[in-house]
Motif scaffolding. Sequence first.
Motif, mmCIF file in Angstrom:
data_model
loop_
_atom_site.group_PDB
_atom_site.id
_atom_site.type_symbol
_atom_site.label_atom_id
_atom_site.label_comp_id
_atom_site.label_asym_id
_atom_site.label_seq_id
_atom_site.Cartn_x
_atom_site.Cartn_y
_atom_site.Cartn_z
ATOM 1 N N LYS A 174 26.405 -17.374 26.898
ATOM 2 C CA LYS A 174 26.353 -18.394 25.841
ATOM 3 C C LYS A 174 25.714 -17.749 24.630
ATOM 4 O O LYS A 174 24.755 -16.983 24.763
ATOM 5 C CB LYS A 174 25.527 -19.593 26.306
ATOM 6 N N TYR A 175 26.230 -18.096 23.463
ATOM 7 C CA TYR A 175 25.765 -17.442 22.241
ATOM 8 C C TYR A 175 25.281 -18.472 21.238
ATOM 9 O O TYR A 175 25.908 -19.527 21.061
ATOM 10 C CB TYR A 175 26.922 -16.633 21.636
ATOM 11 N N ASN A 176 24.164 -18.153 20.586
ATOM 12 C CA ASN A 176 23.655 -19.031 19.530
ATOM 13 C C ASN A 176 23.861 -18.367 18.169
ATOM 14 O O ASN A 176 23.132 -17.440 17.812
ATOM 15 C CB ASN A 176 22.156 -19.298 19.770
ATOM 16 N N PRO A 177 24.845 -18.829 17.388
ATOM 17 C CA PRO A 177 25.134 -18.195 16.094
ATOM 18 C C PRO A 177 24.016 -18.401 15.073
ATOM 19 O O PRO A 177 23.953 -17.663 14.098
ATOM 20 C CB PRO A 177 26.419 -18.882 15.613
ATOM 21 N N GLN A 178 23.152 -19.403 15.309
ATOM 22 C CA GLN A 178 22.044 -19.642 14.379
ATOM 23 C C GLN A 178 21.001 -18.541 14.471
ATOM 24 O O GLN A 178 20.604 -17.950 13.482
ATOM 25 C CB GLN A 178 21.361 -20.985 14.694
ATOM 26 N N THR A 179 20.587 -18.274 15.714
ATOM 27 C CA THR A 179 19.566 -17.253 15.916
ATOM 28 C C THR A 179 20.221 -15.876 16.058
ATOM 29 O O THR A 179 19.528 -14.864 16.119
ATOM 30 C CB THR A 179 18.770 -17.539 17.208
ATOM 31 N N ARG A 180 21.543 -15.844 16.125
ATOM 32 C CA ARG A 180 22.313 -14.623 16.392
ATOM 33 C C ARG A 180 21.772 -13.934 17.633
ATOM 34 O O ARG A 180 21.490 -12.748 17.636
ATOM 35 C CB ARG A 180 22.298 -13.691 15.164
ATOM 36 N N TRP A 181 21.635 -14.721 18.678
ATOM 37 C CA TRP A 181 21.112 -14.174 19.932
ATOM 38 C C TRP A 181 21.768 -14.869 21.117
ATOM 39 O O TRP A 181 22.297 -15.979 20.981
ATOM 40 C CB TRP A 181 19.591 -14.323 19.963
ATOM 41 N N ILE A 182 21.725 -14.183 22.255
ATOM 42 C CA ILE A 182 22.322 -14.722 23.471
ATOM 43 C C ILE A 182 21.399 -15.780 24.065
ATOM 44 O O ILE A 182 20.182 -15.588 24.101
ATOM 45 C CB ILE A 182 22.546 -13.577 24.488
ATOM 46 N N VAL A 183 21.990 -16.896 24.499
ATOM 47 C CA VAL A 183 21.201 -17.908 25.199
ATOM 48 C C VAL A 183 21.036 -17.379 26.615
ATOM 49 O O VAL A 183 21.990 -17.261 27.364
ATOM 50 C CB VAL A 183 21.934 -19.269 25.213
ATOM 51 N N GLU A 184 19.813 -17.000 26.937
ATOM 52 C CA GLU A 184 19.608 -16.214 28.165
ATOM 53 C C GLU A 184 19.562 -17.069 29.425
ATOM 54 O O GLU A 184 19.155 -18.205 29.401
ATOM 55 C CB GLU A 184 18.301 -15.427 28.064
ATOM 56 N N ASP A 185 19.996 -16.444 30.520
ATOM 57 C CA ASP A 185 19.690 -17.001 31.833
ATOM 58 C C ASP A 185 19.060 -15.893 32.678
ATOM 59 O O ASP A 185 18.893 -14.771 32.214
ATOM 60 C CB ASP A 185 20.934 -17.625 32.494
ATOM 61 N N GLU A 186 18.723 -16.219 33.932
ATOM 62 C CA GLU A 186 17.950 -15.277 34.761
ATOM 63 C C GLU A 186 18.678 -13.931 34.939
ATOM 64 O O GLU A 186 18.055 -12.894 35.096
ATOM 65 C CB GLU A 186 17.658 -15.822 36.172
ATOM 66 N N SER A 187 20.013 -13.980 34.950
ATOM 67 C CA SER A 187 20.765 -12.754 35.245
ATOM 68 C C SER A 187 20.671 -11.722 34.119
ATOM 69 O O SER A 187 21.096 -10.588 34.271
ATOM 70 C CB SER A 187 22.226 -13.090 35.526
ATOM 71 N N LEU A 188 20.132 -12.131 32.975
ATOM 72 C CA LEU A 188 20.042 -11.203 31.847
ATOM 73 C C LEU A 188 18.614 -10.701 31.693
ATOM 74 O O LEU A 188 17.793 -11.318 31.025
ATOM 75 C CB LEU A 188 20.475 -11.893 30.554
ATOM 76 N N SER A 189 18.324 -9.577 32.320
ATOM 77 C CA SER A 189 16.965 -9.056 32.177
ATOM 78 C C SER A 189 16.936 -8.033 31.054
ATOM 79 O O SER A 189 17.960 -7.446 30.728
ATOM 80 C CB SER A 189 16.517 -8.414 33.492
ATOM 81 N N GLY A 190 15.755 -7.809 30.505
ATOM 82 C CA GLY A 190 15.648 -6.825 29.423
ATOM 83 C C GLY A 190 16.162 -7.398 28.116
ATOM 84 O O GLY A 190 16.658 -8.517 28.069
ATOM 85 N N GLN A 191 16.059 -6.644 27.082
ATOM 86 C CA GLN A 191 16.409 -7.127 25.744
ATOM 87 C C GLN A 191 17.456 -6.274 25.042
ATOM 88 O O GLN A 191 18.414 -6.808 24.490
ATOM 89 C CB GLN A 191 15.136 -7.142 24.871
ATOM 90 N N GLU A 192 17.285 -4.944 25.126
ATOM 91 C CA GLU A 192 18.112 -4.063 24.292
ATOM 92 C C GLU A 192 19.602 -4.302 24.453
ATOM 93 O O GLU A 192 20.346 -4.330 23.486
ATOM 94 C CB GLU A 192 17.817 -2.583 24.596
ATOM 95 N N HIS A 193 20.044 -4.466 25.704
ATOM 96 C CA HIS A 193 21.481 -4.579 25.915
ATOM 97 C C HIS A 193 22.052 -5.864 25.322
ATOM 98 O O HIS A 193 23.240 -5.967 25.076
ATOM 99 C CB HIS A 193 21.820 -4.472 27.397
ATOM 100 N N LEU A 194 21.163 -6.847 25.100
ATOM 101 C CA LEU A 194 21.660 -8.102 24.552
ATOM 102 C C LEU A 194 22.267 -7.903 23.165
ATOM 103 O O LEU A 194 23.182 -8.619 22.773
ATOM 104 C CB LEU A 194 20.538 -9.141 24.474
ATOM 105 N N SER A 195 21.772 -6.909 22.433
ATOM 106 C CA SER A 195 22.290 -6.747 21.068
ATOM 107 C C SER A 195 23.776 -6.330 21.095
ATOM 108 O O SER A 195 24.514 -6.614 20.154
ATOM 109 C CB SER A 195 21.454 -5.756 20.274
ATOM 110 N N TYR A 196 24.216 -5.671 22.197
ATOM 111 C CA TYR A 196 25.650 -5.368 22.301
ATOM 112 C C TYR A 196 26.468 -6.634 22.581
ATOM 113 O O TYR A 196 27.582 -6.784 22.093
ATOM 114 C CB TYR A 196 25.902 -4.325 23.395
ATOM 115 N N LEU A 197 25.858 -7.538 23.360
ATOM 116 C CA LEU A 197 26.537 -8.821 23.593
ATOM 117 C C LEU A 197 26.643 -9.598 22.282
ATOM 118 O O LEU A 197 27.655 -10.234 21.994
ATOM 119 C CB LEU A 197 25.770 -9.646 24.631
ATOM 120 N N VAL A 198 25.567 -9.506 21.485
ATOM 121 C CA VAL A 198 25.580 -10.178 20.175
ATOM 122 C C VAL A 198 26.696 -9.595 19.311
ATOM 123 O O VAL A 198 27.469 -10.333 18.678
ATOM 124 C CB VAL A 198 24.217 -10.020 19.462
ATOM 125 N N LEU A 199 26.836 -8.281 19.341
ATOM 126 C CA LEU A 199 27.892 -7.639 18.557
ATOM 127 C C LEU A 199 29.269 -8.164 18.983
ATOM 128 O O LEU A 199 30.122 -8.476 18.152
ATOM 129 C CB LEU A 199 27.810 -6.118 18.750
#
Length: 395
Positions: free
Chosen positions: A225-250
Amino acid sequence: MPVTDQAFVTLGTNDIYCQGALVLGKSLRNHKTSRQLVVMITSQVTSRMRDVLSNIFDEVVEVDILDSADSVHLSLMKRPELGITFTKFQCWTLTQYTKCVYMDADTIVLCNIDELFDRDEFSAAPDSGWPDCFNSGVFVFRPSVETFHKLLHFAEVHGSFDGGDQGLLNSFFSNWATADISKHLPFIYNLSISSVYTYKPAFLQFGSEAKVVHFLGTPKPWNCKYNPQTRWIVEDESLSGQEHLSYLVLWWEIYISDILPLLTEQERTDGTNSQQHQIGRIELLVKNENPSSVETPESTPGDRLPDSNAEQHSLDCRGPDQSLELPCQLTNECVTQDNVQMVQLAHSASELSIHESEEEARTEDERRKWEQGQIDYMGKYSFENIQKKLDRFLQ
Ligand SMILES: O=c1ccn([C@@H]2O[C@H](COP(=O)(O)OP(=O)(O)O[C@H]3O[C@H](CO)[C@@H](O)[C@H](O)[C@H]3O)[C@@H](O)[C@H]2O)c(=O)[nH]1
Ligand SMILES: [Mn+2]
């Protein structure tokens, strides 16, 4: 100068994976590839999705595992689980090209990678899980019907040690690990998303050189799930760490800015042509916690989306006169709105997510089973159920 005898090739066997193919294709275009873009699809892909794909890909090629040579059919009968594997192998039949780079639909490019065409068959990058094996998400190959048949024969005789194409290709091109270092693509051409956190120091050291990101395993970007306001992924437990999220955002940024307008444009075009009311199987759920932000300076009251207080909206890839129950309040009217406004709506959403239309998936699945003679005689189509239906009908 465009090179017409070489191509990037991807695969999307359903409308969901085609979302990935679209983003990959667009990322290649954004980085000005001079090669052709080809997407292989199967019969499940809706004609609406095919139209959208043809906006980005030079060729949309339908491949059908069962209408090939008899050997394919036989192999499939013995090993039905290899169906999807065989579909990927069809890339060797694209003999209109002399050399190709295959890329999974769950990859994106971060820069131009046309230099991969300097490599030869069979070039691939190591798999992060077992580096003596290559990962089959990105590879350089030479289309050849002969190789295709050899692969099928190999599959029939040896099967695949992991049940998928990667195990089979590794057994087939078994000297990859030792024979020729020029066929080892650097890992930056197939950066597995999990490596970003499983070997963080290496990622910090070399990550900026990454050229291709592969969203291997789960979750796929379209399942997030993506939040275009914060330009960030709406996280759940399966998403650990932070860095890789920026590729999902891309991935999502490309999806919103480049793919969504095509999908909605398609929606509009189809709406005016009663011949084209094919049913797409994608729903984009648009949640909006702050509905007032939907309004644009240009919008007039008549322009307004129906029920702008709705908590959740849906952009459904189907024609406006398909009377189906949508999962949320923004009903069929939305599809006739100007696509600019739909994109605006997506931008102002607090959460976007992509879903397969369940009803469509179910109906399609049942139809396929009927066609294959797998009729649910014990359940839905049991004698009792059919009799009950007849009784109701005759009342
Ligand atoms: O229902 C499906 C499943 C897969 N694909 C295509 O096949 C590719 C491979 O599937 P994927 O879900 O991306 O697999 P991975 O999570 O990447 O897992 C690994 O294992 C797969 C099976 O061996 C290999 O194909 C992959 O390259 C390898 O990275 C996808 O990208 C699509 O292009 C479809 O079109 N429809
Ligand atoms: Mn993949």
